[in-house]
Design a protein around this motif. Structure first.
Motif, PDB file in Angstrom:
ATOM      1  N   LEU A 129       8.916 -12.903 -84.494  1.00 52.93           N
ATOM      2  CA  LEU A 129       9.949 -12.310 -83.657  1.00 52.93           C
ATOM      3  C   LEU A 129      10.041 -13.115 -82.377  1.00 52.93           C
ATOM      4  N   ASP A 130       8.909 -13.679 -81.861  1.00 50.95           N
ATOM      5  CA  ASP A 130       9.194 -14.688 -80.620  1.00 50.95           C
ATOM      6  C   ASP A 130       9.827 -15.994 -81.294  1.00 50.95           C
ATOM      7  N   CYS A 131       9.923 -16.295 -82.263  1.00 49.05           N
ATOM      8  CA  CYS A 131      10.350 -17.551 -83.033  1.00 49.05           C
ATOM      9  C   CYS A 131      11.872 -17.236 -83.054  1.00 49.05           C
ATOM     10  N   LEU A 132      12.302 -15.798 -83.203  1.00 48.53           N
ATOM     11  CA  LEU A 132      13.668 -15.438 -83.171  1.00 48.53           C
ATOM     12  C   LEU A 132      14.269 -15.404 -81.667  1.00 48.53           C
ATOM     13  N   ARG A 133      13.406 -14.984 -80.689  1.00 50.51           N
ATOM     14  CA  ARG A 133      13.744 -15.134 -79.559  1.00 50.51           C
ATOM     15  C   ARG A 133      13.926 -16.476 -78.838  1.00 50.51           C
ATOM     16  N   SER A 134      13.130 -17.393 -79.126  1.00 49.67           N
ATOM     17  CA  SER A 134      13.350 -18.719 -78.837  1.00 49.67           C
ATOM     18  C   SER A 134      14.424 -19.531 -79.467  1.00 49.67           C
TER      19      SER A 134
END
Length: 349
Positions: free
Chosen positions: A202-207
């Motif tokens: 999910l943090d990769c999606l945000r990034s």
């Protein structure tokens, strides 16, 4: 607000590529704390290999965001590894459905996608358990829905940014909470490995969407996740049995029968459709995952209902020597770590 927001198909390709790299970097730590549902120390490797299949299948030349994720999700489903990899593949396939026909993600669409994804993941398991990556998916979906509701369905980039921030924040809180939800995790004083993997995704999606760096301090303080912490599962009782996976075309009735019979034979049963197409006989393709003591009766059952492909059987009781496991993991993730030297991105620890 961020000026580099790009919520298009190219961003989805970047997301999956970031997830592949990040999960590769974190595979050893994720393996080290993997003790549920079985202490086999392979969650990091399984998530990485599944994300790799998704990333390599995603076609950014396709402008339809849903189509890109559907393509990636189907490849991930076909090559999914383990419980965690299978659930991530289910997540991708389901998230793609509300995004079909759209060239850009907005907060309302993200809310719909994450909600569909977490519901499908929960329903894919015969016996879903809170305190796992399922809870992390659900927390992220609820957080995005709350942002979308508070902003009356606003589809601006600003609200999308708020929604993605909220998703990661809620996912982190859910990961921390896993330690108190499952007795095995509480006793070992660690958080759930699959949950941490989902948080990273999910943090990769945000990034990827916001054009920002990954949050380097996101995992600080998670129990069991410091580099110097031991491989927790090494001291756990060895698990008997095997993990069986395959793909098979079944009618809805036969699929229901297979799930019931596999539930009787073993546990960790996951069944999810691969794509939504039905053949001339009214059959859908299914990805099947189960833990059983003996593969032979389960394979016989599966063959009695159809013609399985991509059958894999692997021992649950993997070697417990951390040095051996580290060597296996290193071999699996070597390609992405080599790529990392060319494109340093993602929580190197």
């Amino acid at each position: 607000m961020q000026t580099k927001i790009a919520a298009n198909a190219q961003a989805m390709k970047r997301w999956l590529s970031k997830a592949e790299t990040t999960l590769g970097n974190h595979s050893d730590r994720l393996n080290a704390i993997n003790i549920f549902p079985v202490a086999d120390g392979d969650t990091g490797t399984n998530l990485y290999l599944t994300a790799r299949a998704a990333a390599r299948a995603a076609d950014p030349a396709q402008p339809d965001v849903g189509a890109v994720l559907a393509q990636a999700g189907q490849a991930a489903m076909e090559q999914a590894r383990g419980n965690s990899g299978t659930l991530f593949a289910v997540f991708l396939c389901a998230a793609a459905e509300p995004l079909a026909g759209h060239t850009r993600i907005s907060s309302p669409l993200l809310a719909a996608a994450l909600n569909r994804a977490q519901l499908r993941a929960w329903s894919a398991l015969s016996d879903p358990v809170p305190g796992t990556m399922l809870s992390v998916m659900e927390a992220a979906a609820r957080a995005v829905a709350a942002v979308d509701s508070a902003h009356d369905g606003d589809d601006s980039n600003q609200t999308l940014g708020l929604a993605l921030d909220a998703a990661v924040e809620a996912a982190l809180a859910a990961v921390v909470h896993t330690e108190d939800q499952l007795a095995a995790l509480h006793a070992a004083h660690v958080v759930d490995a699959g949950g941490v993997g989902m948080l990273l995704i999910l943090d990769c999606l945000r990034s990827a969407v916001l054009g920002e760096e990954l949050q380097s301090e996101l995992l600080d303080g998670l129990h069991g996740y410091d580099v110097q912490d031991p491989h927790i599962h090494v001291g756990m009782p060895r698990d008997d049995g095997v993990e069986l996976m395959c793909t098979i075309s079944l009618s809805p009735l036969d699929a229901a029968m297979m799930r019931q019979r596999l539930d009787e034979m073993g546990d960790s049963v996951i069944m999810s459709q691969v794509g939504g197409a039905v053949d001339a006989a009214g059959h859908y393709r299914w990805r099947v995952h189960v833990h059983v003591l003996d593969a032979e009766p389960a394979v016989a059952l599966i063959r009695s209902l159809g013609e399985p492909t991509d059958i894999s059987v692997s021992e649950l009781a993997l070697p417990r020597d951390p040095e051996t496991e580290a060597a296996v993991t290193a071999a699996a993730v070597a390609p992405v770590l080599a790529a990392e030297t060319r494109n340093p991105d993602g929580y190197a620890r």
